[in-house]
Enzyme design. Structure first.
Site, short mmCIF file in Angstrom:
data_model
loop_
_atom_site.label_atom_id
_atom_site.label_comp_id
_atom_site.label_asym_id
_atom_site.label_seq_id
_atom_site.Cartn_x
_atom_site.Cartn_y
_atom_site.Cartn_z
N LYS A 60 0.81 -1.22 0.00
CA LYS A 60 0.00 0.00 0.00
C LYS A 60 0.85 1.28 0.00
CE LYS A 60 -4.08 -2.02 2.26
NZ LYS A 60 -5.02 -1.88 3.41
N HIS B 189 -2.35 -5.33 1.66
CA HIS B 189 -3.66 -5.96 1.48
C HIS B 189 -3.41 -7.40 1.07
CE1 HIS B 189 -7.59 -7.06 -0.22
NE2 HIS B 189 -6.89 -7.58 -1.21
N GLU C 85 -9.70 -10.67 -7.53
CA GLU C 85 -8.73 -9.58 -7.38
C GLU C 85 -7.55 -9.76 -8.34
OE1 GLU C 85 -9.98 -8.74 -2.73
OE2 GLU C 85 -7.97 -9.48 -3.14
P1 RTP Z 1 -7.17 -5.98 3.50
O1 RTP Z 1 -8.55 -6.23 2.93
O2 RTP Z 1 -6.60 -4.64 3.09
O3 RTP Z 1 -6.21 -7.10 3.28
O4 RTP Z 1 -7.29 -5.87 5.07
P2 RTP Z 1 -8.22 -6.64 6.05
O5 RTP Z 1 -8.96 -7.76 5.35
O6 RTP Z 1 -7.37 -6.98 7.22
O7 RTP Z 1 -9.24 -5.49 6.45
P3 RTP Z 1 -10.70 -5.15 5.88
O8 RTP Z 1 -11.66 -5.27 7.01
O9 RTP Z 1 -10.98 -5.90 4.62
O10 RTP Z 1 -10.55 -3.60 5.55
C1 RTP Z 1 -9.93 -3.19 4.37
C2 RTP Z 1 -8.99 -2.07 4.66
O11 RTP Z 1 -9.72 -0.92 5.06
C3 RTP Z 1 -8.94 -0.16 5.98
N1 RTP Z 1 -9.67 -0.01 7.24
N2 RTP Z 1 -9.74 1.13 7.88
N3 RTP Z 1 -10.34 3.13 9.79
C4 RTP Z 1 -10.78 1.90 9.98
O12 RTP Z 1 -11.41 1.58 10.96
C5 RTP Z 1 -10.46 0.89 8.98
N4 RTP Z 1 -10.83 -0.38 9.02
C6 RTP Z 1 -10.32 -0.97 7.90
C7 RTP Z 1 -7.63 -0.91 6.18
O13 RTP Z 1 -6.67 -0.35 5.27
C8 RTP Z 1 -8.00 -2.31 5.79
O14 RTP Z 1 -6.87 -3.06 5.42
MG MG Z 2 -10.10 -7.47 3.54
#
Ligand code: RTP
Ligand code: MG
Length: 140
Positions: free
Chosen positions: A11, A117, A128
């Protein structure tokens, strides 16, 4: 188990701090092979399409603006159990909760600017990968 492929993004917070190589090394050390890799900069429309599943979440605007703020490196990683293995190497979404030795524990700045990600299931991995790469670009 058969070889599996997953999709990864290094990222903007990480490309900006010159961490592309350090993060790629973590993947390779975990036994994941980088079978495709390119550095690109997303448009807002592309970021919104990629993260469409989160469009009603409160962080959607912040997330998509962040994802277009600097170049990213999109990659396809291949290995046994690659989807789960990559998520293990990445660590928890929130770096405060990420395990020692994970990418997010070492490098993430916040829950939003969390360096990487990784796809979360076989269906999303296939979608994706196809969003960013043609079959010709995948070189196992
Ligand atoms: P990713 O999809 O990026 O691999 O990450 P992840 O599954 O661990 O997290 P996800 O719940 O899918 O959320 C996607 C991305 O959104 C951003 N995020 N910001 N500010 C917040 O509370 C928040 N929560 C999630 C993060 O960049 C996350 O990786
Ligand atoms: Mg995710």
């Amino acid at each position: 188990m058969a070889l599996e492929r997953t999709f990864s993004i290094i990222k903007p917070d990480a490309t900006k701090r010159n961490l592309t190589g350090a993060i790629a090394a973590k993947f390779e050390e975990a036994g994941l092979r980088i079978v495709a890799s390119k550095r690109i900069q997303l448009t807002l429309a592309q970021a919104q399409a990629f993260y469409g599943v989160h469009k009603d979440r409160p962080f959607f605007g912040e997330l998509t603006e962040f994802m277009i703020s600097e170049p990213i490196v999109v990659q396809v990683l291949e290995g046994e159990n690659a989807i789960a293995k990559n998520r293990e190497v990445m660590g928890a979404t929130n770096p405060a909760e990420a395990a020692e030795g994970t990418i997010r524990k070492e490098y993430a700045l916040s829950i939003g600017e969390n360096s990487v990600h990784g796809s979360d299931a076989p269906e999303t991995a296939a979608e994706e990968i196809a969003f960013f790469f043609s079959g010709l670009e995948l070189v196992g």
